[in-house]
Write a protein that holds these residues in place. Structure first.
Motif, PDB file in Angstrom:
ATOM      1  N   VAL A  12     -57.808 -51.600   1.168  1.00 30.40           N
ATOM      2  CA  VAL A  12     -56.726 -52.556   1.375  1.00 30.40           C
ATOM      3  C   VAL A  12     -55.439 -52.037   0.728  1.00 30.40           C
ATOM      4  CG1 VAL A  12     -57.147 -54.077  -0.616  1.00 30.40           C
ATOM      5  CG2 VAL A  12     -56.394 -55.056   1.512  1.00 30.40           C
ATOM      6  N   GLU A  13     -55.573 -51.272  -0.345  1.00 27.75           N
ATOM      7  CA  GLU A  13     -54.384 -50.675  -0.996  1.00 27.75           C
ATOM      8  C   GLU A  13     -53.733 -49.638  -0.077  1.00 27.75           C
ATOM      9  OE1 GLU A  13     -57.343 -50.938  -2.585  1.00 27.75           O
ATOM     10  OE2 GLU A  13     -56.825 -52.545  -3.982  1.00 27.75           O
ATOM     11  N   ASP A  14     -54.571 -48.879   0.648  1.00 28.71           N
ATOM     12  CA  ASP A  14     -54.007 -47.924   1.609  1.00 28.71           C
ATOM     13  C   ASP A  14     -53.161 -48.663   2.653  1.00 28.71           C
ATOM     14  OD1 ASP A  14     -55.205 -45.629   0.531  1.00 28.71           O
ATOM     15  OD2 ASP A  14     -57.051 -45.938   1.669  1.00 28.71           O
ATOM     16  N   TYR A  15     -53.727 -49.755   3.160  1.00 24.43           N
ATOM     17  CA  TYR A  15     -52.992 -50.510   4.181  1.00 24.43           C
ATOM     18  C   TYR A  15     -51.710 -51.100   3.602  1.00 24.43           C
ATOM     19  CZ  TYR A  15     -56.352 -49.934   7.901  1.00 24.43           C
ATOM     20  OH  TYR A  15     -57.124 -49.379   8.894  1.00 24.43           O
ATOM     21  N   LEU A  16     -51.780 -51.555   2.361  1.00 24.27           N
ATOM     22  CA  LEU A  16     -50.572 -52.090   1.725  1.00 24.27           C
ATOM     23  C   LEU A  16     -49.492 -51.003   1.649  1.00 24.27           C
ATOM     24  CD1 LEU A  16     -49.572 -54.719  -0.223  1.00 24.27           C
ATOM     25  CD2 LEU A  16     -49.425 -52.761  -1.732  1.00 24.27           C
ATOM     26  N   GLU A  17     -49.926 -49.813   1.262  1.00 23.86           N
ATOM     27  CA  GLU A  17     -48.984 -48.694   1.156  1.00 23.86           C
ATOM     28  C   GLU A  17     -48.310 -48.427   2.509  1.00 23.86           C
ATOM     29  OE1 GLU A  17     -48.002 -47.107  -1.570  1.00 23.86           O
ATOM     30  OE2 GLU A  17     -46.716 -45.778  -0.387  1.00 23.86           O
ATOM     31  N   MET A  18     -49.114 -48.450   3.561  1.00 25.13           N
ATOM     32  CA  MET A  18     -48.553 -48.243   4.906  1.00 25.13           C
ATOM     33  C   MET A  18     -47.478 -49.270   5.224  1.00 25.13           C
ATOM     34  SD  MET A  18     -51.706 -47.973   7.464  1.00 25.13           S
ATOM     35  CE  MET A  18     -53.197 -47.335   6.779  1.00 25.13           C
ATOM     36  N   PHE A  19     -47.782 -50.532   4.922  1.00 24.87           N
ATOM     37  CA  PHE A  19     -46.832 -51.594   5.235  1.00 24.87           C
ATOM     38  C   PHE A  19     -45.556 -51.440   4.404  1.00 24.87           C
ATOM     39  CE2 PHE A  19     -48.351 -55.071   8.069  1.00 24.87           C
ATOM     40  CZ  PHE A  19     -49.471 -54.418   8.541  1.00 24.87           C
ATOM     41  N   CYS A  20     -45.709 -51.023   3.142  1.00 25.56           N
ATOM     42  CA  CYS A  20     -44.529 -50.844   2.299  1.00 25.56           C
ATOM     43  C   CYS A  20     -43.631 -49.763   2.879  1.00 25.56           C
ATOM     44  CB  CYS A  20     -44.932 -50.470   0.871  1.00 25.56           C
ATOM     45  SG  CYS A  20     -45.625 -51.859  -0.040  1.00 25.56           S
ATOM     46  N   ARG A  21     -44.245 -48.744   3.475  1.00 22.39           N
ATOM     47  CA  ARG A  21     -43.467 -47.650   4.086  1.00 22.39           C
ATOM     48  C   ARG A  21     -42.991 -48.010   5.488  1.00 22.39           C
ATOM     49  NH1 ARG A  21     -46.422 -41.981   2.772  1.00 22.39           N
ATOM     50  NH2 ARG A  21     -47.102 -42.416   0.659  1.00 22.39           N
ATOM     51  N   GLY A  22     -43.543 -49.080   6.052  1.00 18.87           N
ATOM     52  CA  GLY A  22     -43.222 -49.421   7.446  1.00 18.87           C
ATOM     53  C   GLY A  22     -43.952 -48.536   8.428  1.00 18.87           C
ATOM     54  N   GLU A  23     -44.929 -47.786   7.924  1.00 20.23           N
ATOM     55  CA  GLU A  23     -45.653 -46.815   8.763  1.00 20.23           C
ATOM     56  C   GLU A  23     -47.012 -47.348   9.159  1.00 20.23           C
ATOM     57  OE1 GLU A  23     -44.062 -42.697   6.759  1.00 20.23           O
ATOM     58  OE2 GLU A  23     -46.166 -42.792   7.321  1.00 20.23           O
ATOM     59  N   GLU A  24     -47.006 -48.508   9.837  1.00 23.47           N
ATOM     60  CA  GLU A  24     -48.277 -49.054  10.311  1.00 23.47           C
ATOM     61  C   GLU A  24     -48.154 -49.278  11.815  1.00 23.47           C
ATOM     62  OE1 GLU A  24     -45.963 -50.971   8.912  1.00 23.47           O
ATOM     63  OE2 GLU A  24     -45.977 -52.893   9.960  1.00 23.47           O
TER      64      GLU A  24
END
Ligand code: A3P
Length: 317
Positions: free
Chosen positions: A174-186
């Motif tokens: 879930v932390e990986d997905y959070l990181e993606m969202f923070c970067r806008g790279e999802e």
């Protein structure tokens, strides 16, 4: 962090924030027209075909969302509202087909299989859907009088939902997905630009774009279903309200009812990469993210969202 398995099963590099050049690479995302498109499953050629060939009709209805924002639920509601004079709840096709089969995606279904499909025989109003941002919709949609219903959801619940959903193809945390969202790279991100596009159009053209929220639909399903029906041009009559039709539709499309239908317990959409329809139904709750994300993680993305949405009047619950 160990290397992860990507959706194609190949080994991908370490993607921890310090080491990773890009989540997009590991996820198979392509930056296209300003957004991150999951191009392994949604070839950009199918988006170009959609943009080039799709001819909108004024009566068309288009369901739009980012993945995991409540697409399946909204499709069930739209289909039932629009077709309630043709089908009863006991003989509706929703009893034997997943909502995604009844309202196809432009990009994932229609224009992927055929660059210029014949959509002229579909009875009116035609029901379509997409995860694409407003700026990437076919011009004919923007020029027509058709109706777009957009559903959004707080990004924290989306992150948790995505993480569970994609366990069949990757083992990211879930932390990986959070990181993606923070970067806008999802997938179809950045989430703020996706939501803002539809938010702005709902303000500019309220009779063409309806902006809905998963949380509000959950909190007052009856009022939101009536709002939806009115927007679609299929408002409930006084008689229908009195005889409980709205409540019956809300109950039929509820999480508990849909998830227990045999088609959604054991079925699978033909040709879809999703291995089972049951993946579309996990817990259906608001705020489950508190069980999965630390307060610091929530604060981090909240601050980014605040900055990105600054001056727009759009906030997430
Ligand atoms: P959770 O994983 O939080 O449970 P999408 O349809 O856009 O893929 O979104 C899936 C999310 O909507 C999942 O969230 C799923 O459980 C939830 N969902 C599916 N059908 C629903 C319904 N009828 N009512 C409420 N939530 C629903």
């Amino acid at each position: 962090m160990e290397s992860k398995k990507s959706s194609l099963g190949s080994s991908t590099p370490d993607i921890s924030p310090s080491a990773a050049p890009s989540y997009a690479y590991a996820l198979g995302l392509t930056q296209f027209q300003g957004f991150w498109i999951p191009s392994r499953h949604v070839p950009t050629s199918s988006i170009i075909s959609f943009q080039k060939y799709f001819q909108a009709l004024h009566e068309d209805i288009i369901v739009v969302s980012k993945p995991k924002a409540g697409t399946t639920w909204l499709k069930a509601l739209v289909f039932t509202i629009v077709n309630r004079h043709s089908y009863t709840l006991s003989n509706t096709p929703l009893n034997s087909a997943n909502p995604h089969q009844l309202i196809p995606f432009f990009d994932v279904d229609l224009y992927k299989e055929n660059p210029n499909p014949d959509l002229s025989k579909i009875s009116s109003p035609r029901l379509f859907s997409t995860h694409l941002p407003y700026s990437m919709l076919a011009d004919s949609i923007k020029r027509s009088n058709c109706r777009i219903v957009y559903i959004t959801r707080n990004p924290f619940d989306i992150i948790v939902s995505l993480r569970h959903f994609f366990r069949f193809i990757d083992d990211w945390s879930v932390e990986d997905y959070l990181e993606m969202f923070c970067r806008g790279e999802e997938p179809y991100g950045p989430s703020w630009d996706h939501a803002l596009g539809y938010w702005n159009m709902s303000v500019e053209k309220p009779s063409n774009v309806l902006f809905m929220r998963y949380e509000e639909l959950k909190e007052d399903s009856v009022a939101q279903t009536k709002r939806l029906a009115e927007f679609l041009g299929f408002a409930f009559s006084m008689e229908e309200e009195k005889t409980g039709v709205v409540n019956q539709i809300v109950d039929f499309c509820s999480f508990n009812n849909l998830k227990d239908l045999e088609v959604n317990k054991t079925g699978k959409i033909p040709r879809s990469i999703i291995p089972s329809n049951k993946l579309f139904f996990r817990s259906g709750k608001v705020g489950d993210y508190v069980n999965h994300l630390s307060p610091a993680a929530v604060e981090r993305l909240s601050n980014i969202l605040k900055e990105k949405l600054n001056g727009s009047n759009l906030t997430f619950n």
